[in-house]
Design an enzyme around this catalytic site. Sequence first.
Site, PDB file in Angstrom:
ATOM      1  N   HIS B 100       0.826  -1.217   0.000  1.00  0.00           N
ATOM      2  CA  HIS B 100       0.000   0.000   0.000  1.00  0.00           C
ATOM      3  C   HIS B 100       0.856   1.262   0.000  1.00  0.00           C
ATOM      4  CE1 HIS B 100      -3.796   2.063   0.601  1.00  0.00           C
ATOM      5  NE2 HIS B 100      -3.271   2.777   1.576  1.00  0.00           N
ATOM      6  N   ALA B 142      -1.984  -5.940   7.124  1.00  0.00           N
ATOM      7  CA  ALA B 142      -0.724  -5.235   7.407  1.00  0.00           C
ATOM      8  C   ALA B 142      -0.654  -3.899   6.655  1.00  0.00           C
ATOM      9  CB  ALA B 142       0.456  -6.118   7.014  1.00  0.00           C
ATOM     10  N   PRO B 144       1.801  -1.978   5.574  1.00  0.00           N
ATOM     11  CA  PRO B 144       2.649  -1.841   4.380  1.00  0.00           C
ATOM     12  C   PRO B 144       2.306  -2.862   3.287  1.00  0.00           C
ATOM     13  CG  PRO B 144       3.926  -2.268   6.384  1.00  0.00           C
ATOM     14  CD  PRO B 144       2.509  -2.606   6.680  1.00  0.00           C
ATOM     15  N   GLU B 145       1.261  -3.649   3.497  1.00  0.00           N
ATOM     16  CA  GLU B 145       0.896  -4.628   2.463  1.00  0.00           C
ATOM     17  C   GLU B 145      -0.474  -4.255   1.869  1.00  0.00           C
ATOM     18  OE1 GLU B 145       2.244  -8.692   3.371  1.00  0.00           O
ATOM     19  OE2 GLU B 145       3.242  -7.900   5.138  1.00  0.00           O
ATOM     20  N   MET B 146      -1.547  -4.930   2.285  1.00  0.00           N
ATOM     21  CA  MET B 146      -2.841  -4.608   1.678  1.00  0.00           C
ATOM     22  C   MET B 146      -3.620  -3.575   2.498  1.00  0.00           C
ATOM     23  SD  MET B 146      -3.559  -8.486   0.371  1.00  0.00           S
ATOM     24  CE  MET B 146      -5.170  -8.308  -0.378  1.00  0.00           C
TER      25      MET B 146
END
Lengths: 343, 343
Positions: B100, B142, B144-146
Amino acid sequence: MKTASVVLSLAFVGVSAFAANDMQLLKKVKESGIKAIPQSQLELLKLVDDPNNPITEKKVELGKKLYFEPRLSKSGLISCNTCHNLGMGGADGVAAAIGHKWTANPAHLNSPTVYNSVLNKVQFWDGRSPHLEDQAQGPIQAGPEMAAPKELVVARVTSMPEYVEEFKSAYGDKVKIDFKLIADTIAVFERTLVTPSRFDDFLHGDLNALTPAEKEGLNLFVDKGCVSCHNDIGLGGTMQPFQVAKKYKFASLGGFQGDKNGMVKTPTLRNIEETAPYFHNGAIWSLADAVKEMGSVQLGINISDKESKKIVTFLKALTGDKPEVSYPILPVSTPKTPKPDMN
Amino acid sequence: MKTASVVLSLAFVGVSAFAANDMQLLKKVKESGIKAIPQSQLELLKLVDDPNNPITEKKVELGKKLYFEPRLSKSGLISCNTCHNLGMGGADGVAAAIGHKWTANPAHLNSPTVYNSVLNKVQFWDGRSPHLEDQAQGPIQAGPEMAAPKELVVARVTSMPEYVEEFKSAYGDKVKIDFKLIADTIAVFERTLVTPSRFDDFLHGDLNALTPAEKEGLNLFVDKGCVSCHNDIGLGGTMQPFQVAKKYKFASLGGFQGDKNGMVKTPTLRNIEETAPYFHNGAIWSLADAVKEMGSVQLGINISDKESKKIVTFLKALTGDKPEVSYPILPVSTPKTPKPDMN
C-alpha cells in the site's frame, strides 16, 4: 368452447403485438447505427484482425504473457493487467489510474476497459492513438504508469531465452525483438478480447434474448439520443464533441479538456456495469447517475430517475461473455535481466 | 563376434554400475529426510487437506477469486497474487515486498512463494503463524501490504451478492461471512498449489528422471549438508537456527533477526530458480551465490564455484508443474461496496 377460443385468439393477438413491437424495436436499433458483434468466427476474425499484424495462435499466447508481465514496468510490479484487469471488466475499479510509485494519473484519467477496445475507432480518451498496437506503447513508457523506457523493456524481454524462443516461434527465426514488436504482440492478444452479449443475440434476431424491461430500456436509450454517440459495434469508441469539459459537474477534477478540438473518445458501453467509476475522471460511481449526467451535459435533456433506471436495466444486458484466459506461467529471469527499480 | 560380445558385456556392466549408483543415491537421499510429493491424488489430498477446513471444489473456486481479488486491499489495487504471483514462481521477483502506497516491507522482507507453502510446518519468515488459514489474515491487514481492516474486507465481500451466493454454496445457507472465513477460503485455494517435479519422479523410483549432472548436484547437496535444513517434502519449511543474522554479509539490510530464539523458517527450495532474489531480505540475486553464502554462513564450509554450479543444476530440477489456473472473473461492485482508498 367459444369463450376459450376467444381467449386464445386474444392471447395470440397479444403475442403477435409483442413480437411486432420487438421487430419494430430491432429495426429502430439497427437504423440508429448500432451493430452486433458477428456470430460467425470468421466474420469476427475479419472484424478484429489487422492485416499489418495478423492474429495467430502463437502471437496470442505470447501476447497474453506480455499482457500479464510485470517486468515490462520499471518496478517489475505493474503489468497491463494491473489497470486493465481481465477479472474486473478489463479495468481497475478506481477513479484515477495509479501507477509507478503510487502516482495517480496527472489528469485524473480513469483506466478504460481493454475488453472490446479493438472496436474503438481510436484509442486513449483524447483519441491520440489510431490502434491498439500504437496504444500499447504508451502506458508502458508513461512515468505515472509503468515508467519503463523502451530500452529497458527490450532488455528485460530479450534477457529471457523463453521469450526469445517464443518470439522466434511466432515471427520466424530472424525476428528482431524491438519495443514496437513487443507492443504489437500485446495488441494481438487484446484484439481477441471481445465479449458478445445477450444484446448481440437480440440484434441477430433472437427477439427473446432481452427481457421486456431490457427492451423498454433499449427503446429509451435510442429515443433519448444516447445512441447518437454510443453507436456502432462498440456502442462507443468514436470521437465526439466533449460538452463534459464545459458543463459536467466534476469537470474541474483533473482538468481534462479532450483533444485540441474539444473532442473525446466515447467509451464503449459494453460491460459498463463492471467498470465503475464512470467518466474520464471517474468521478461518478453510480451508473444511473452517469446516465442522468450524460443526458443533461451531452444531450441537454432531463432524464428522470425512473428513465435512467430503465436505461441501466438495458445497459446491464451489455455485459458479455469473457474469453477464458488461463493464467500464464512467465519465463524465469536470468542474470542478464535488468533488476526491478522502485525509484 | 567375440569382440562384439565383450563390448556388449562391458556396456552392460557400465549401465548396471550407473543404476547401482543411482539406487545408492536414492537411498541416501531418502535417508537424509527428503520426501516426495505423493503421486496418488488421494495421498496428496490427505497431505494438503486440513480436517478443520476441508478442501472442496466450491471453496477452491471461491478461494481463487479471493486470492486474485484486489478489493480485499484498502486501495482496491493489491491482491494476494500481486506479491505471490502464480505466474512468477508464486512470488514477486523484487527484493522487499512493496505494498500500500508503494511502501517497502519495513524489515525489507522478501515475499516467499505461495507454491507448496502448504508443505511448510509454519508460515512467515519468523514462523509466527501455524498454518495458511492464519497466515492469510496477516498481509491483508498489514499497513505496508494490503492495509485493509477486517471490517472493510468483510464489508467489501458481503456487498457483492455473487460472493454471498458463493459462500452460501460453499458453506451452506446459514454461513456467517467473517474475516476468518474469508482468509480460510483463500487458504483452501492455496492448499492446492503443489508443484510436483522431476525430482519427485526420481524419489518415486524413476532413476532416469534426473540427468547425470542433476544427480551429481543432488549428491553434493546431501553431502555438503544443505539437506540438514532443506528436508522433508518441501525441502524447507521448518524453523532452523538463524546464523544468517550474525554472519550473512547483507544482515544489516532490514535488520531481521528471526524469531525470539533466533530461528527462521527455512524457505522451500521447490521452484527456487523462479523466485530470485534470495534470502529473507532478497539481497542476493544469483542462485549460485546464494548456495555459496549458505555454505559459509549456515554450514561453516566453503562451497566452491564449481560445486555451487553443480548444486544449482540439481536445484533447477525442483521446478515443478504448476496447476492450471483459469483467471477468475470477479463479482461486480455494488453501490454498497466501500470505495477504494488510496491513502
